[in-house]
Scaffold this motif. Sequence first.
Motif, PDB file in Angstrom:
ATOM      1  N   PRO A 178      -4.930 -41.419  20.399  1.00 19.57           N
ATOM      2  CA  PRO A 178      -5.477 -42.790  20.613  1.00 19.57           C
ATOM      3  C   PRO A 178      -6.172 -43.630  19.591  1.00 19.57           C
ATOM      4  N   ASN A 179      -6.395 -42.899  18.231  1.00 20.19           N
ATOM      5  CA  ASN A 179      -6.799 -44.102  17.182  1.00 20.19           C
ATOM      6  C   ASN A 179      -5.614 -44.639  16.433  1.00 20.19           C
ATOM      7  N   PRO A 180      -5.557 -45.951  16.475  1.00 18.89           N
ATOM      8  CA  PRO A 180      -4.706 -46.855  16.012  1.00 18.89           C
ATOM      9  C   PRO A 180      -4.642 -46.755  14.367  1.00 18.89           C
ATOM     10  N   GLN A 181      -5.580 -46.343  13.717  1.00 17.18           N
ATOM     11  CA  GLN A 181      -5.399 -46.028  12.184  1.00 17.18           C
ATOM     12  C   GLN A 181      -4.822 -44.769  12.251  1.00 17.18           C
ATOM     13  N   HIS A 182      -4.975 -43.766  12.957  1.00 13.87           N
ATOM     14  CA  HIS A 182      -4.257 -42.362  12.602  1.00 13.87           C
ATOM     15  C   HIS A 182      -2.748 -42.568  12.816  1.00 13.87           C
ATOM     16  N   VAL A 183      -2.399 -43.406  14.059  1.00 14.45           N
ATOM     17  CA  VAL A 183      -0.990 -43.804  14.219  1.00 14.45           C
ATOM     18  C   VAL A 183      -0.280 -44.445  12.934  1.00 14.45           C
ATOM     19  N   ALA A 184      -0.943 -45.341  12.545  1.00 14.56           N
ATOM     20  CA  ALA A 184      -0.377 -46.177  11.459  1.00 14.56           C
ATOM     21  C   ALA A 184      -0.048 -45.208  10.166  1.00 14.56           C
ATOM     22  N   ALA A 185      -1.244 -44.223   9.968  1.00 23.06           N
ATOM     23  CA  ALA A 185      -1.040 -43.236   8.766  1.00 23.06           C
ATOM     24  C   ALA A 185       0.130 -42.436   9.035  1.00 23.06           C
ATOM     25  N   TYR A 186       0.157 -42.007  10.417  1.00 20.74           N
ATOM     26  CA  TYR A 186       1.372 -40.806  10.906  1.00 20.74           C
ATOM     27  C   TYR A 186       2.691 -41.522  10.552  1.00 20.74           C
ATOM     28  N   LYS A 187       2.672 -42.924  10.962  1.00 21.54           N
ATOM     29  CA  LYS A 187       3.955 -43.686  10.473  1.00 21.54           C
ATOM     30  C   LYS A 187       4.367 -43.882   9.349  1.00 21.54           C
ATOM     31  N   GLU A 188       3.244 -44.305   8.472  1.00 21.43           N
ATOM     32  CA  GLU A 188       3.624 -44.161   6.986  1.00 21.43           C
ATOM     33  C   GLU A 188       4.081 -42.861   6.473  1.00 21.43           C
ATOM     34  N   LEU A 189       3.697 -41.764   6.913  1.00 25.73           N
ATOM     35  CA  LEU A 189       4.062 -40.525   6.421  1.00 25.73           C
ATOM     36  C   LEU A 189       5.540 -40.293   6.699  1.00 25.73           C
ATOM     37  N   VAL A 190       5.826 -40.952   8.134  1.00 27.12           N
ATOM     38  CA  VAL A 190       7.065 -40.605   8.565  1.00 27.12           C
ATOM     39  C   VAL A 190       8.273 -41.417   7.742  1.00 27.12           C
ATOM     40  N   ASN A 191       7.731 -42.498   7.495  1.00 26.03           N
ATOM     41  CA  ASN A 191       8.353 -43.444   6.667  1.00 26.03           C
ATOM     42  C   ASN A 191       8.768 -42.915   5.111  1.00 26.03           C
ATOM     43  N   GLN A 192       7.862 -42.078   4.705  1.00 22.09           N
ATOM     44  CA  GLN A 192       8.126 -41.654   3.369  1.00 22.09           C
ATOM     45  C   GLN A 192       8.825 -40.306   3.389  1.00 22.09           C
ATOM     46  N   ALA A 193       9.256 -39.672   4.439  1.00 24.41           N
ATOM     47  CA  ALA A 193       9.914 -38.507   4.809  1.00 24.41           C
ATOM     48  C   ALA A 193      11.445 -38.540   4.822  1.00 24.41           C
ATOM     49  N   PRO A 194      12.336 -38.490   3.718  1.00 29.04           N
ATOM     50  CA  PRO A 194      13.699 -38.610   3.700  1.00 29.04           C
ATOM     51  C   PRO A 194      14.458 -37.536   4.659  1.00 29.04           C
ATOM     52  N   ASP A 195      13.522 -36.328   5.071  1.00 29.73           N
ATOM     53  CA  ASP A 195      14.231 -35.221   5.532  1.00 29.73           C
ATOM     54  C   ASP A 195      14.390 -35.246   7.009  1.00 29.73           C
ATOM     55  N   LEU A 196      13.856 -36.313   7.681  1.00 33.10           N
ATOM     56  CA  LEU A 196      13.555 -36.420   8.986  1.00 33.10           C
ATOM     57  C   LEU A 196      14.657 -37.453   9.917  1.00 33.10           C
ATOM     58  N   GLN A 197      15.900 -37.489   9.416  1.00 36.53           N
ATOM     59  CA  GLN A 197      17.110 -38.471   9.892  1.00 36.53           C
ATOM     60  C   GLN A 197      17.099 -37.997  11.303  1.00 36.53           C
ATOM     61  N   ASN A 198      17.246 -36.683  11.604  1.00 35.25           N
ATOM     62  CA  ASN A 198      17.687 -36.197  13.151  1.00 35.25           C
ATOM     63  C   ASN A 198      16.384 -36.004  13.943  1.00 35.25           C
ATOM     64  N   VAL A 199      15.266 -36.672  13.623  1.00 30.00           N
ATOM     65  CA  VAL A 199      14.143 -36.801  14.458  1.00 30.00           C
ATOM     66  C   VAL A 199      13.738 -38.212  15.039  1.00 30.00           C
ATOM     67  N   SER A 200      13.751 -38.271  16.180  1.00 30.75           N
ATOM     68  CA  SER A 200      13.096 -39.610  16.699  1.00 30.75           C
ATOM     69  C   SER A 200      11.688 -39.467  17.041  1.00 30.75           C
ATOM     70  N   PHE A 201      11.018 -40.785  16.986  1.00 31.83           N
ATOM     71  CA  PHE A 201       9.645 -40.637  17.284  1.00 31.83           C
ATOM     72  C   PHE A 201       9.190 -41.655  18.065  1.00 31.83           C
ATOM     73  N   ILE A 202       8.458 -41.170  19.293  1.00 30.10           N
ATOM     74  CA  ILE A 202       7.928 -42.117  20.291  1.00 30.10           C
ATOM     75  C   ILE A 202       6.436 -42.014  20.082  1.00 30.10           C
ATOM     76  N   TRP A 203       5.644 -43.387  20.059  1.00 30.54           N
ATOM     77  CA  TRP A 203       4.335 -43.164  19.662  1.00 30.54           C
ATOM     78  C   TRP A 203       3.566 -43.765  21.066  1.00 30.54           C
ATOM     79  N   HIS A 204       2.618 -42.809  21.535  1.00 36.08           N
ATOM     80  CA  HIS A 204       1.713 -42.968  22.747  1.00 36.08           C
ATOM     81  C   HIS A 204       0.309 -43.283  22.093  1.00 36.08           C
ATOM     82  N   GLN A 205      -0.158 -44.523  21.946  1.00 35.17           N
ATOM     83  CA  GLN A 205      -1.534 -44.728  21.541  1.00 35.17           C
ATOM     84  C   GLN A 205      -2.517 -44.463  22.832  1.00 35.17           C
ATOM     85  N   LEU A 206      -2.807 -43.289  23.062  1.00 36.62           N
ATOM     86  CA  LEU A 206      -3.557 -43.109  24.511  1.00 36.62           C
ATOM     87  C   LEU A 206      -4.352 -41.743  24.113  1.00 36.62           C
ATOM     88  N   THR A 207      -5.314 -41.593  24.950  1.00 36.15           N
ATOM     89  CA  THR A 207      -5.930 -40.346  24.960  1.00 36.15           C
ATOM     90  C   THR A 207      -5.037 -39.504  25.821  1.00 36.15           C
TER      91      THR A 207
END
Length: 294
Positions: A92-121
């Motif tokens: 639910p926390n938009p700051q945590h979502v943004a931080a998580y997305k940034e972490l994913v962007n910095q991870a080169p070994d996740l090419q076979n992983v897709s991410f769907i984000w739900h900013q919800l409780t």
Amino acid sequence: MIPSMRSLTAEEYVEAFKSFLDHSTEHQCMDEFNKEQLPNIMAGFHCASHKVKHASLLLRGFPGSSEQDLKMIRILQAVHPGVLIDNEIVEPNPQHVAAYKELVNQAPDLQNVSFIWHQLTSSEYEQQVKEKGTHKKFDFIHMIQMLYRVEDIPNTIKFFHSCLDPHGKLLIIILSDSSGWASLWKKHRDCLPSTDSGHYITSSSITDVLTRLGVEYRVYEFPSGWDITECFIEGDAVGGLMMDFLTGTKDFLGTAPPALRQRLREALSQPECSSTKDGRVIFSNNLSMIVVEP
């Protein structure tokens, strides 16, 4: 005039939680579980071919859990190499979502992983799923330290258990009954202020729910400690943040009545809560990893 006691804001909680992580073995404890047990648990997922998608739903419960999320994804990649991973995050926390997305962007070994984000409780996500009538099934769902803030714990567990694939697993990480938290909440509740709205629950509360639901589960106990020595040092800034985290209160040491501060410190020093090692006070932060079958 002494300011009145109040609950931590989301931003203040993040700061207090960081102090907790810096002085505890919480993440090391989870790493031990990941190393010793998680590969075997994930090996049980049905995987007929590399075309199979492993869908995981991550219900995030605390700041910094994104690092643990990615560690679990990498274990899944190692156990089932080449498999595409369809990963959904409920946060639910938009700051945590943004931080998580940034972490994913910095991870080169996740090419076979897709991410769907739900900013919800979790309850908002459940409502959305039921309204849309799209009851997606997941191989792996985890709830890391997130059930303390859920309003209806039994129904939340029941719903997400219903989201499991027939070969899937639900992982719940919660404080153990053997932790100092369990003793503090059970025996010394009067030492804690009423400002923290969290549920005071430990593993037995969760296993009781699972037993009533009639589902199979296994519990893995892992020791963890938290060095709270600074809590007993007057004027120590780190100790102040620790007490804020313990009580869910902003500037607890500066706003709580002296008698309340004294009672809480006495409770924390009891052997059922803490032990002393090399002159340091180590609070028991033991965790229960509960693996639920579909």
